[in-house]
Design a protein around this motif. Sequence first.
Motif, mmCIF file in Angstrom:
data_model
loop_
_atom_site.group_PDB
_atom_site.id
_atom_site.type_symbol
_atom_site.label_atom_id
_atom_site.label_comp_id
_atom_site.label_asym_id
_atom_site.label_seq_id
_atom_site.Cartn_x
_atom_site.Cartn_y
_atom_site.Cartn_z
ATOM 1 N N LYS A 1 -51.953 26.059 -12.980
ATOM 2 C CA LYS A 1 -51.809 26.748 -11.685
ATOM 3 C C LYS A 1 -52.874 27.836 -11.533
ATOM 4 O O LYS A 1 -52.630 28.881 -10.921
ATOM 5 C CB LYS A 1 -50.416 27.351 -11.528
ATOM 6 N N ASP A 2 -54.064 27.555 -12.076
ATOM 7 C CA ASP A 2 -55.175 28.501 -12.026
ATOM 8 C C ASP A 2 -56.019 28.199 -10.793
ATOM 9 O O ASP A 2 -56.776 27.221 -10.765
ATOM 10 C CB ASP A 2 -56.019 28.386 -13.301
ATOM 11 N N THR A 3 -55.887 29.029 -9.763
ATOM 12 C CA THR A 3 -56.588 28.755 -8.503
ATOM 13 C C THR A 3 -58.104 28.875 -8.632
ATOM 14 O O THR A 3 -58.839 28.325 -7.809
ATOM 15 C CB THR A 3 -56.097 29.697 -7.402
ATOM 16 N N GLU A 4 -58.570 29.585 -9.655
ATOM 17 C CA GLU A 4 -60.021 29.684 -9.841
ATOM 18 C C GLU A 4 -60.622 28.315 -10.125
ATOM 19 O O GLU A 4 -61.715 27.989 -9.651
ATOM 20 C CB GLU A 4 -60.360 30.655 -10.975
ATOM 21 N N LEU B 1 -59.479 25.454 -9.026
ATOM 22 C CA LEU B 1 -59.506 24.740 -7.754
ATOM 23 C C LEU B 1 -60.615 25.268 -6.849
ATOM 24 O O LEU B 1 -61.282 24.490 -6.143
ATOM 25 C CB LEU B 1 -58.158 24.858 -7.053
ATOM 26 N N ASP B 2 -60.842 26.571 -6.859
ATOM 27 C CA ASP B 2 -61.912 27.149 -6.040
ATOM 28 C C ASP B 2 -63.277 26.598 -6.451
ATOM 29 O O ASP B 2 -64.138 26.338 -5.597
ATOM 30 C CB ASP B 2 -61.918 28.674 -6.172
ATOM 31 N N MET B 3 -63.482 26.422 -7.755
ATOM 32 C CA MET B 3 -64.745 25.868 -8.232
ATOM 33 C C MET B 3 -64.945 24.444 -7.723
ATOM 34 O O MET B 3 -66.051 24.052 -7.319
ATOM 35 C CB MET B 3 -64.777 25.915 -9.765
ATOM 36 N N VAL B 4 -63.867 23.664 -7.730
ATOM 37 C CA VAL B 4 -63.949 22.292 -7.234
ATOM 38 C C VAL B 4 -64.220 22.286 -5.737
ATOM 39 O O VAL B 4 -65.084 21.542 -5.247
ATOM 40 C CB VAL B 4 -62.644 21.531 -7.550
ATOM 41 N N ASN B 5 -63.484 23.107 -4.984
ATOM 42 C CA ASN B 5 -63.667 23.139 -3.532
ATOM 43 C C ASN B 5 -65.093 23.517 -3.152
ATOM 44 O O ASN B 5 -65.700 22.900 -2.264
ATOM 45 C CB ASN B 5 -62.689 24.137 -2.905
ATOM 46 N N ALA C 1 -54.814 17.259 -4.133
ATOM 47 C CA ALA C 1 -54.497 18.639 -4.511
ATOM 48 C C ALA C 1 -54.483 19.577 -3.314
ATOM 49 O O ALA C 1 -53.764 20.595 -3.329
ATOM 50 C CB ALA C 1 -55.513 19.143 -5.539
ATOM 51 N N THR C 2 -55.260 19.257 -2.265
ATOM 52 C CA THR C 2 -55.436 20.213 -1.165
ATOM 53 C C THR C 2 -55.008 19.690 0.204
ATOM 54 O O THR C 2 -54.864 20.483 1.146
ATOM 55 C CB THR C 2 -56.923 20.609 -1.045
#
Length: 403
Positions: free
Chosen positions: A242-245, A247-251, A304-305
Motif C-alpha cells: 500500500k505504498d503510494t510512492e 504507484l506514483d512512479m508507475v503513473n 490498479a487505477t
Amino acid sequence: MPNNPQLSNHLIGEKSPYLLQHAHNPVDWYPWDNRAFDKARLEDKPILLSVGYSTCHWCHVMAHESFEDQEIAKVINDHFIAIKVDREERPDVDHIYMSAVTAMTGQGGWPLTVFLTPQGDPFYGGTYFPPYAKWGSVGFMDLLNSIAAGWKSDRDNILSSSRSITEGLRRRTEGRVITSEGPHAEHSLVAPKQSLDETFLDRAFRQMRGQFDSTNGGFGSAPKFPMGHSLSFLLRYYKSRKDTEALDMVNKTLTSMANGGIWDHLGGGFHRYSTDPNWHVPHFEKMLYDQALLSRSYLEAYQATSSVEYAQTAQAILDYVLNSMTDKEGGFYSAEDADSLDSVGGHLTEGAFYVFAQSEIEEVLGKDSAAIFNYCYGVLPQGNAAFDPHGEFRGKKHIISGP
C-alpha cells in the motif's frame, strides 16, 4: 565495398535471417559450431565473436562499415576465426558473453563484439566500433591489429586476463559460465539464490527509487528503456505494501511514455528506447517482447487505477501487434527494423518512416490543419529532433511526439 553475391562464407546454409544477411560478407564467418572452435585451436588463432540480430540498426551500420570492407575483412581472416551469432537464435550464448562484456566495460548492447581464446574464454569486448577512430572511440581496424599483435607477443597477459574475467563471472554466479569444451558445453548463468522475503523486496524498491527520474519518469538518464518488468514489480509492491510512492512512479512513467516520441502516435506500438531522458527521440526499432511487456504493464496499471487512458494504450499496443507484427498465417514477427526506406533516394535510413519534413505534414493535412496538428503533437518550426549526432535524420527534423 558491399556484399558480393558471387561469394559466400560458412553462413550460407543457415536459417537465421541475421546470419544470412552476412553470408556474402568478405569476412569468412562461421556459425556457432565445433568447426570454428576446432579451426581456432588448430591454427592457434583468437576468435572474433559478433552477436546481433536482423533488425538492429547499429548492427547494420557496423556490417556496412567494417564487415563489408575488404581491408578490414582481410585482417579478420588473416588473424582471427570469425563467428556470427543471432541473439534471437542463441540467447544462451548472447547472455554469457553480454555478461562478460558488461563486467569488463560496465555496459552492453548490440552489436556485441567479443574477442575469445580458442577455448571460448573472453578477454576483451565492447559493442559497436567505428571502422576508424572517431567520436572518442577506438577504430575497429586499430583494435584488430592491436589484438592480433598482442596474441603473438603478449599471450600470457591475454590468457591471464581471460582467466580473471571467467573466474570473476563464476564467483558472481552459481552455474558454470564458460568451459573449454566449445559450443556444445553447458553455458548457463544462474543467479545466486535469494530469499524473496520482505527485506529483499524493500531493498529492491529502494534501489529503484534511487534511480527514478522524478521529472520525466523512468529510470536513469539516456538512453532510457521502458523496463516493463520493473513497472510490474512496482505495481505488485504497491498492492502488497500500500505504498503510494511505488504507484506514483508507475503513473509518471507510463503517462510520460504514452505522451512521448517513444510511442508511435500514428502507427501504434512502442519503440525500443529513448535516446534522451524525456522519451522524446526514440531509437526507432520496435520489439515484440516490448509490446508484450508494456501491454501487461498498462493493463495492470488500469487494474490498479481504473485510468481509461491506460486501458486505451494497452488496446492500441495489441492492435498494433495484430495489424503490423502478425504474419498472415498467424505467427508473430519478433521485431520491426529500425531502418526504413527514405522518400528521397530510396536508401535505408534510421527512422525514415517516423521523421517528417514540414512540407510533408502540410501536404497531407493542409497548412491550417497542420498548424493545429503541430501544436497538439509537439512539432516545432525549427524541428524537434534536436539530438542527431550522426546525421541520421538528414533534414527531416520533425518527430510526432505527443502532447
